[in-house]
Structure formats: structure tokens, C-alpha cells
Design a protein around this motif. Structure first.
Motif, PDB file in Angstrom:
ATOM      1  N   GLU A  83      12.015  18.648  -7.462  1.00  0.00           N
ATOM      2  CA  GLU A  83      11.169  19.194  -8.365  1.00  0.00           C
ATOM      3  C   GLU A  83      10.568  18.071  -9.304  1.00  0.00           C
ATOM      4  N   GLU A  87       6.746  17.180  -9.978  1.00  0.00           N
ATOM      5  CA  GLU A  87       6.218  17.464 -11.249  1.00  0.00           C
ATOM      6  C   GLU A  87       5.384  16.142 -11.759  1.00  0.00           C
ATOM      7  N   THR A  93       6.274  24.430 -11.604  1.00  0.00           N
ATOM      8  CA  THR A  93       7.277  25.331 -10.933  1.00  0.00           C
ATOM      9  C   THR A  93       6.837  26.881 -11.484  1.00  0.00           C
ATOM     10  N   MET A 108       5.608  25.859  -6.119  1.00  0.00           N
ATOM     11  CA  MET A 108       4.960  24.968  -7.160  1.00  0.00           C
ATOM     12  C   MET A 108       3.481  25.085  -6.711  1.00  0.00           C
TER      13      MET A 108
END
Length: 115
Positions: A83, A87, A93, A108
Motif C-alpha cells: 500500500e 501511495e 485506498t 486503490m
């Protein structure tokens, strides 16, 4: 998950990226079109090569394909441990954790800017 889980009938509907390091194929990814969005899939890098930034190169190349096709938004099912990686590349998310192929994932998304 075994290697046969990585093949499906959608390969022919997708555009693929293959990443090389010193002439050796070490990573891959694909993008296909789902409900007007680009869906990034099958993004992988062989473990010894993950420290060279090839994942970012694959993601950026798949996003460029989407922009060329005038797709303004992409999505992916990211493994939860990745994640933070996504990002840093501008993904947000968009779901709670779900299980896919026995592995925790999250949806995502990212808005793309035409160049």
C-alpha cells in the motif's frame, strides 16, 4: 498460488509491459480496460530486483498507456503490504481489505493527468 494461477483468458485483452535488468526479464505488468477505467494487474518483480525501482517503472509505463488511450483514471488491487509503495505513486485506498487468491488486498485508484 502456483504459476498457473497467473494465466487467464484476459491476457489477450490487455497490454503488457516486461521489465529487463541487464538483459534478463525480471518484472511484468498489464493493463486492461474495465468499465471505462484502466485496471493495472499482474504487477510483479522478481525479489532480487525489487530494490532497483523497476516497480515504479512498470507502473509509470502502464499509466502512460492509459493516457495514450485517453483514460483518466486507473485502479488496481494492491496487496496490503505494498500500500505504501502505491501511495508514493499517487494512488489512494478506495476499499476495506479483501482477500484475493488467499492474500489481503485493497482497491486503490489514481486520477491521471494527460501530458
Amino acid at each position: 498460488m502456483d504459476e498457473f494461477d497467473q494465466f487467464d483468458l484476459l491476457d489477450g485483452l490487455a497490454e503488457h509491459i516486461l521489465a529487463y535488468y541487464d538483459g534478463k526479464p525480471v518484472g511484468a505488468g498489464r493493463i486492461r480496460w474495465v468499465d471505462g477505467l484502466g485496471k493495472l494487474e499482474r504487477i510483479c518483480i522478481l525479489e532480487p530486483y525489487r530494490k532497483f525501482g523497476l516497480g515504479k517503472v512498470i507502473i509509470k509505463a502502464l499509466e502512460a498507456i492509459a493516457v495514450e488511450k485517453e483514460i483518466t483514471k486507473v485502479k488496481l488491487h494492491g496487496q496490503t503490504h505494498a500500500e505504501g509503495f502505491y501511495e508514493k505513486l499517487g494512488y489512494h485506498t478506495s476499499s476495506d481489505v479483501f482477500i484475493e487468491d488467499g492474500i489481503p488486498h485493497i482497491l486503490m485508484t489514481k486520477e491521471l493527468v494527460a501530458k
